[in-house]
Design a protein around this motif. Structure first.
Motif, PDB file in Angstrom:
ATOM      1  N   MET B   1       0.836  -1.199   0.000  1.00  0.00           N
ATOM      2  CA  MET B   1       0.000   0.000   0.000  1.00  0.00           C
ATOM      3  C   MET B   1       0.870   1.247   0.000  1.00  0.00           C
ATOM      4  N   ALA B   2       0.485   2.134  -0.864  1.00  0.00           N
ATOM      5  CA  ALA B   2       1.258   3.389  -0.902  1.00  0.00           C
ATOM      6  C   ALA B   2       0.910   4.229   0.316  1.00  0.00           C
ATOM      7  N   LYS B   3       1.930   4.757   0.893  1.00  0.00           N
ATOM      8  CA  LYS B   3       1.739   5.578   2.080  1.00  0.00           C
ATOM      9  C   LYS B   3       2.500   6.886   1.860  1.00  0.00           C
ATOM     10  N   VAL B   4       2.003   7.919   2.498  1.00  0.00           N
ATOM     11  CA  VAL B   4       2.688   9.198   2.338  1.00  0.00           C
ATOM     12  C   VAL B   4       3.532   9.468   3.566  1.00  0.00           C
ATOM     13  N   LYS B   5       4.772   9.760   3.307  1.00  0.00           N
ATOM     14  CA  LYS B   5       5.686  10.099   4.400  1.00  0.00           C
ATOM     15  C   LYS B   5       6.126  11.546   4.218  1.00  0.00           C
ATOM     16  N   GLY B   6       6.200  12.235   5.313  1.00  0.00           N
ATOM     17  CA  GLY B   6       6.611  13.621   5.206  1.00  0.00           C
ATOM     18  C   GLY B   6       7.707  13.949   6.194  1.00  0.00           C
ATOM     19  N   SER B   7       8.246  15.122   5.997  1.00  0.00           N
ATOM     20  CA  SER B   7       9.268  15.590   6.921  1.00  0.00           C
ATOM     21  C   SER B   7       9.332  17.104   6.849  1.00  0.00           C
ATOM     22  N   ILE B   8       9.719  17.705   7.945  1.00  0.00           N
ATOM     23  CA  ILE B   8       9.875  19.162   7.930  1.00  0.00           C
ATOM     24  C   ILE B   8      11.296  19.522   8.340  1.00  0.00           C
ATOM     25  N   VAL B   9      11.721  20.672   7.856  1.00  0.00           N
ATOM     26  CA  VAL B   9      13.010  21.210   8.278  1.00  0.00           C
ATOM     27  C   VAL B   9      12.734  22.588   8.858  1.00  0.00           C
ATOM     28  N   VAL B  10      13.114  22.776  10.093  1.00  0.00           N
ATOM     29  CA  VAL B  10      12.852  24.056  10.755  1.00  0.00           C
ATOM     30  C   VAL B  10      14.137  24.887  10.748  1.00  0.00           C
ATOM     31  N   ASN B  11      13.996  26.112  10.330  1.00  0.00           N
ATOM     32  CA  ASN B  11      15.120  27.047  10.419  1.00  0.00           C
ATOM     33  C   ASN B  11      15.213  27.484  11.888  1.00  0.00           C
ATOM     34  N   ILE B  12      16.028  26.775  12.639  1.00  0.00           N
ATOM     35  CA  ILE B  12      16.020  26.892  14.101  1.00  0.00           C
ATOM     36  C   ILE B  12      16.313  28.312  14.569  1.00  0.00           C
ATOM     37  N   GLU B  13      17.271  28.952  13.939  1.00  0.00           N
ATOM     38  CA  GLU B  13      17.654  30.287  14.412  1.00  0.00           C
ATOM     39  C   GLU B  13      16.598  31.345  14.123  1.00  0.00           C
ATOM     40  N   ARG B  14      15.717  31.075  13.150  1.00  0.00           N
ATOM     41  CA  ARG B  14      14.661  32.042  12.830  1.00  0.00           C
ATOM     42  C   ARG B  14      13.372  31.743  13.581  1.00  0.00           C
ATOM     43  N   CYS B  15      13.266  30.551  14.186  1.00  0.00           N
ATOM     44  CA  CYS B  15      12.037  30.183  14.896  1.00  0.00           C
ATOM     45  C   CYS B  15      11.921  31.025  16.163  1.00  0.00           C
ATOM     46  N   LYS B  16      10.711  31.576  16.385  1.00  0.00           N
ATOM     47  CA  LYS B  16      10.485  32.396  17.573  1.00  0.00           C
ATOM     48  C   LYS B  16       9.743  31.639  18.666  1.00  0.00           C
ATOM     49  N   GLY B  17       9.511  30.361  18.453  1.00  0.00           N
ATOM     50  CA  GLY B  17       8.910  29.530  19.503  1.00  0.00           C
ATOM     51  C   GLY B  17       7.513  29.941  19.909  1.00  0.00           C
ATOM     52  N   CYS B  18       6.729  30.505  18.970  1.00  0.00           N
ATOM     53  CA  CYS B  18       5.391  30.956  19.341  1.00  0.00           C
ATOM     54  C   CYS B  18       4.468  29.774  19.611  1.00  0.00           C
ATOM     55  N   GLY B  19       4.751  28.629  18.975  1.00  0.00           N
ATOM     56  CA  GLY B  19       3.955  27.433  19.241  1.00  0.00           C
ATOM     57  C   GLY B  19       2.651  27.366  18.491  1.00  0.00           C
ATOM     58  N   VAL B  20       2.409  28.282  17.551  1.00  0.00           N
ATOM     59  CA  VAL B  20       1.164  28.250  16.783  1.00  0.00           C
ATOM     60  C   VAL B  20       1.086  26.989  15.928  1.00  0.00           C
ATOM     61  N   CYS B  21       2.252  26.467  15.529  1.00  0.00           N
ATOM     62  CA  CYS B  21       2.278  25.262  14.695  1.00  0.00           C
ATOM     63  C   CYS B  21       1.839  24.030  15.472  1.00  0.00           C
ATOM     64  N   VAL B  22       2.035  24.010  16.773  1.00  0.00           N
ATOM     65  CA  VAL B  22       1.808  22.782  17.544  1.00  0.00           C
ATOM     66  C   VAL B  22       0.350  22.311  17.465  1.00  0.00           C
ATOM     67  N   PRO B  23      -0.659  23.169  17.782  1.00  0.00           N
ATOM     68  CA  PRO B  23      -2.040  22.672  17.660  1.00  0.00           C
ATOM     69  C   PRO B  23      -2.490  22.461  16.220  1.00  0.00           C
ATOM     70  N   VAL B  69       8.692  22.017   4.021  1.00  0.00           N
ATOM     71  CA  VAL B  69       8.009  20.728   4.104  1.00  0.00           C
ATOM     72  C   VAL B  69       8.356  19.861   2.897  1.00  0.00           C
ATOM     73  N   TYR B  70       8.608  18.588   3.173  1.00  0.00           N
ATOM     74  CA  TYR B  70       8.887  17.606   2.120  1.00  0.00           C
ATOM     75  C   TYR B  70       7.910  16.451   2.267  1.00  0.00           C
ATOM     76  N   ARG B  71       7.577  15.831   1.122  1.00  0.00           N
ATOM     77  CA  ARG B  71       6.624  14.724   1.169  1.00  0.00           C
ATOM     78  C   ARG B  71       6.966  13.745   0.058  1.00  0.00           C
ATOM     79  N   MET B  72       6.878  12.460   0.347  1.00  0.00           N
ATOM     80  CA  MET B  72       7.099  11.450  -0.698  1.00  0.00           C
ATOM     81  C   MET B  72       6.173  10.264  -0.478  1.00  0.00           C
ATOM     82  N   LYS B  73       5.897   9.572  -1.583  1.00  0.00           N
ATOM     83  CA  LYS B  73       5.075   8.364  -1.495  1.00  0.00           C
ATOM     84  C   LYS B  73       5.989   7.179  -1.249  1.00  0.00           C
ATOM     85  N   VAL B  74       5.553   6.298  -0.367  1.00  0.00           N
ATOM     86  CA  VAL B  74       6.361   5.138  -0.027  1.00  0.00           C
ATOM     87  C   VAL B  74       5.525   3.895  -0.308  1.00  0.00           C
ATOM     88  N   ASN B  75       6.074   2.938  -1.019  1.00  0.00           N
ATOM     89  CA  ASN B  75       5.374   1.672  -1.236  1.00  0.00           C
ATOM     90  C   ASN B  75       5.829   0.659  -0.200  1.00  0.00           C
TER      91      ASN B  75
END
Lengths: 261, 76
Positions: B1-23, B69-75
């Motif tokens: 079954m094809a599944k979607v896998k993703g990954s994110i890369v955070v620019n750590i030094e530019r992140c202000k830690g507001c936490g809006v992404c978490v919810p 954000v990166y995303r790829m299909k995985v079989n």
């Protein structure tokens, strides 16, 4: 079962689905953590990028927190005196009718000192786009009461809450300009959730596309948070906004051209 | 079954830690790190990288556009 996929396998150029638009100048945004201005900037820039109009766009920055918008947007920009952005945009559009001209204003700029310019530019039906960020407060100067401050809402100049008997009613300027014959498209959006951001982007795209039609002002209000001014955590401020701002400033299209319904 | 896998890369030094992404993350992948960046903010990171689907919701709401954000299909 295939080999375990690691992050390094996924993080490749061909799998990219989202990246910061290159129209952002590479410097840290001056906004507080969690401020909606950053998302609004990004949506404007992504729209310009997708339409391929980077060299044909002229933006007008306001006075307020977003006074430094020209520091972050890699497009031609002008800085207007406080509240005068629609007047300046009028001049730019009339001199360069082939350019895409937009103003980016906060509520203290657009709905307080710039009320006259806003209303008259909208009434004249200038062929410009107005992006209006409404957070119900004067954020830059320390959270003073603005015309858009809600009844009962605390600010540094209404510490017991806005009392409409002495301080008057909040101004719904977006509904006001929707009544004018010169506005072509008027909408109110928000940028607090992924769904809202996608909707807001569509609205901004439409507001820019409308300039090709030469039919009048396209006005996009974005209800945003001001967590520093409201003295809240960013996530809490977004929740407060949903509970308190949205009932007074309901989201959705207010005036949609008949042919685009 | 094809599944979607993703990954994110955070620019750590530019992140202000507001936490809006978490919810905003439907898979509860993203969280704020207990460490801080040079500016003293608790930056966002993938606490649960296996579950990421690359939906880009976090990137949509990030006020500072620090998330790629990166995303790829995985079989399988």
């Amino acid at each position: 079962m295939a080999e375990k996929i690691t992050t390094n396998d996924i993080v490749k150029e061909e799998n990219l689905v989202f990246r910061k638009t290159p129209l952002f100048i590479d410097k840290p945004l001056s906004y507080c953590p969690g401020c909606g201005h950053g998302v609004a900037h990004r949506l404007v820039l992504e729209t310009i990028e997708e339409m391929g109009i980077q060299s044909e766009t002229i933006g007008v920055a306001p006075v307020g927190c977003s006074v430094l918008a020209y520091e972050f947007m890699d497009i031609d920009m002008q800085q207007a005196a406080h509240g005068r952005a629609p007047a300046l945009a009028t001049a730019i559009k009339r001199l360069h009718p082939e350019k895409f001209v937009f103003t980016y204003q906060g509520d203290g700029d657009l709905a307080a000192i710039g009320t006259a310019e806003t209303i008259h530019a909208c009434n004249r039906g200038e062929n410009i786009t107005i992006i209006f960020i409404n957070n119900g407060i004067y954020g830059m100067t320390g959270g003073q009461m603005a015309p858009t401050t809600l009844p009962g809402m605390k600010s540094s100049t209404s510490p017991y809450g806005r009392d409409i008997k002495t301080m008057g009613n909040p101004l719904k300027i977006t509904e006001l300009v929707a009544q004018l014959p010169g506005t072509y498209y008027v909408t109110r959006q928000a940028v607090h959730t992924p769904g809202a951001v996608r909707k807001a982007k569509k609205a901004i795209r439409m507001a820019f596309e409308n300039q090709k039609l030469n039919k009048g002002v396209s006005f996009v209000e974005i209800v945003s948070n001001c967590n520093s001014g409201w003295k809240m955590e960013p996530v809490q401020a977004n929740e407060w906004m949903v509970e308190n701002m949205f009932p007074f400033f309901p989201l959705g299209d207010i005036k949609v051209p008949a042919e685009q319904k | 079954m094809a599944k979607v896998k993703g990954s994110i890369v955070v620019n750590i030094e530019r992140c202000k830690g507001c936490g809006v992404c978490v919810p905003s993350c439907p898979q509860s992948v993203i969280a704020l790190h207990e460490d801080v960046n040079a500016k003293g903010y608790h930056y966002a990171y993938m606490a649960n990288p296996e579950e990421c689907t690359g939906c880009a919701n976090c990137a949509m709401v990030c006020p500072d556009a620090v998330i790629t954000v990166y995303r790829m299909k995985v079989n399988e």
